[in-house]
Enzyme design. Structure first.
Site, short mmCIF file in Angstrom:
data_model
loop_
_atom_site.label_atom_id
_atom_site.label_comp_id
_atom_site.label_asym_id
_atom_site.label_seq_id
_atom_site.Cartn_x
_atom_site.Cartn_y
_atom_site.Cartn_z
N GLU A 179 60.82 40.62 17.06
CA GLU A 179 61.36 39.26 17.17
C GLU A 179 60.76 38.49 18.35
O GLU A 179 61.48 37.93 19.18
CB GLU A 179 62.89 39.28 17.26
N ASP A 180 59.44 38.45 18.42
CA ASP A 180 58.71 37.66 19.42
C ASP A 180 58.83 38.16 20.85
O ASP A 180 58.37 37.48 21.77
CB ASP A 180 59.14 36.18 19.39
#
Ligand SMILES: [Zn+2]
Length: 443
Positions: A62-63
């Protein structure tokens, strides 16, 4: 140019007093940059890093980004946050004056002797003092505001009015400035600095908008390495690429790799800059794969990875948002007078809202007792007329409960939250009639 990126925001920052500013300790110019960048010639923001496109034990999903602890120790993303403190020695009507000094013990609102320990005789902290929360930065005593107030206390007690380090904050005194305003009032300005080393939760980005927070700071020994021993500074998750289609990011990493290996700046000006074919050719000539991939080895086991890894150089920016400014928790604390709900905001020691989605989650988990504890905590009892449904009066003097609309004494108690009682009263204030339809709980 980069609004949220940390760098050198002004050349004269050592002699300035600004609110909410930071300085990046080792800013660099990008290895891959455009004609526009060189033309604007702004102060540097960001740093060039070695980047591997690779998952890492789930710590960069998630980044999120995984940072190399070795890079952090060598100064990557290190910054200082400045905070100003200002105090003015004002003159009041009747010859009364503020005084910047170490407050005497008899002033009203005296803190503790310990909180004034860094003040010198002039009532101001000395440079390089290491301040903790509650420590006084500028000591000040003010005269009592109103004369009537002074008469009541008989002795003219003066008020403590110092500037102190806020709750949950700290800092080292960086500079002290003494000036005066147009009326000739003495102004004391103190600037503190706080070292910020990258940690889990700090936000980083690239000029392509691939932003994310640090998910893990991996020990350098555990970071994967290439056959020539290169370890990435940042491990970037490949899942951030397909959906966002930031192809320029991949080209940037490739161009950065060539720039770092050849020692020459790569021109990234749109339409006229270096072609990808030339970047590939350049890498090939230097003995690297033209697609930027390399064989890498697992940092912990030392095993060769089954696939080749895309690794190169990239320009990274540390953004202004750091966890140290956001970290907050509370057990119990202040509530608002009107609503009896907990107050909001980290700075005031507010609560964390248990909103509707959180409530749904608790329902999903079947945590009914926790839900009851949360939502019944401020219950009040209202008396409702069972005949007409109106609000009844609880007359404690005559020990009678009577409906104020139909004068019936068939009245039932109901439990509601305080906020609901407030809503009823506000509707009443708007001349809106509200009625309750009572039902038996056990039917
Ligand atoms: Zn009634």
């Amino acid at each position: 140019a980069y609004k949220q990126g940390l760098g050198i925001y002004a050349g004269n920052f050592p002699v300035r007093i600004d609110t909410d500013v930071s300085i990046l300790h080792y800013p660099q110019k990008p290895l891959v940059r455009s004609f526009v960048y060189d033309t604007l010639d702004v102060h540097p923001v960001g740093q060039n890093v070695v980047l591997a496109v690779l998952p890492y034990e789930g710590y960069n999903i998630e980044d999120a980004k995984v940072l190399n602890k070795g890079s952090v120790d060598r100064g990557f993303g290190r910054s200082s946050k400045f905070r100003p403190y200002t105090s003015v020695e004002l003159n009041y009507a009747g010859g009364l004056k503020d005084e910047i000094t170490i407050p005497e013990k008899d002033v009203s609102g005296y803190r503790t002797e310990e909180s004034y320990r860094f003040l010198e005789e002039d009532g101001i902290v000395f440079p390089e003092a290491e301040l903790e929360e509650g420590d006084v930065v500028i000591g000040k005593v003010s005269p009592p505001k109103f004369l009537s107030e002074a008469r009541e206390i008989s002795i003219q007690t003066r008020k403590e009015n110092s500037s102190a380090v806020r709750q949950g904050e700290r800092g080292i005194v960086d500079a002290v400035f003494l000036t005066q305003d147009r009326e000739g009032n003495k102004i004391v300005q103190v600037r503190t600095r706080e070292l910020r080393i990258p940690e889990i939760g700090d936000k980083f980005s690239v000029p392509h908008g691939q932003k994310g927070v640090v998910g893990f700071v991996a020990p350098e020994d555990d970071v994967p390495f290439t056959s020539s021993g290169i370890k990435p500074d940042i491990i970037f998750n490949p899942h951030g690429i397909p959906s966002r289609m930031t192809v320029g990011y991949l080209m940037d990493v490739l161009a950065g790799k060539l720039a770092a290996l050849s020692g020459e700046i790569v021109d990234a000006t749109p339409f006229s800059g270096e072609e990808v074919e030339n970047l590939e050719e350049g890498l090939r000539k230097l003995g690297f794969r033209e697609n930027g991939k390399e064989i890498m080895y697992h940092g912990i086991t030392g095993q060769k990875m089954p696939v080749k890894i895309f690794i190169g150089n990239m320009f990274y920016l540390k953004l202004r948002y750091m966890v140290a400014d956001k970290l907050h928790a509370r057990a119990s604390g202040k509530i608002a007078l009107l609503t009896r709900q907990p107050i909001e905001g980290r700075a005031r020691g507010g609560a964390l809202r248990l909103g509707e989605m959180e409530q749904q989650a608790l329902v999903g988990h079947g945590a009914s007792l926790l839900l009851k504890e949360r939502y019944d905590s401020d219950k009040v009892v209202l008396f409702i007329c069972s005949k007409c449904g109106g609000l009844a009066v609880d007359d404690k003097i005559h020990n009678k409960r009577v409906c104020s609309l139909c004068y019936s004494n068939q009245v039932e108690p109901i439990e509601v939250s305080y906020a609901f009682k407030l809503l009823m009263e506000e509707l009443l204030g708007l001349h809106l009639l509200t009625k309750f339809e009572l039902k038996n709980k056990y039917e």
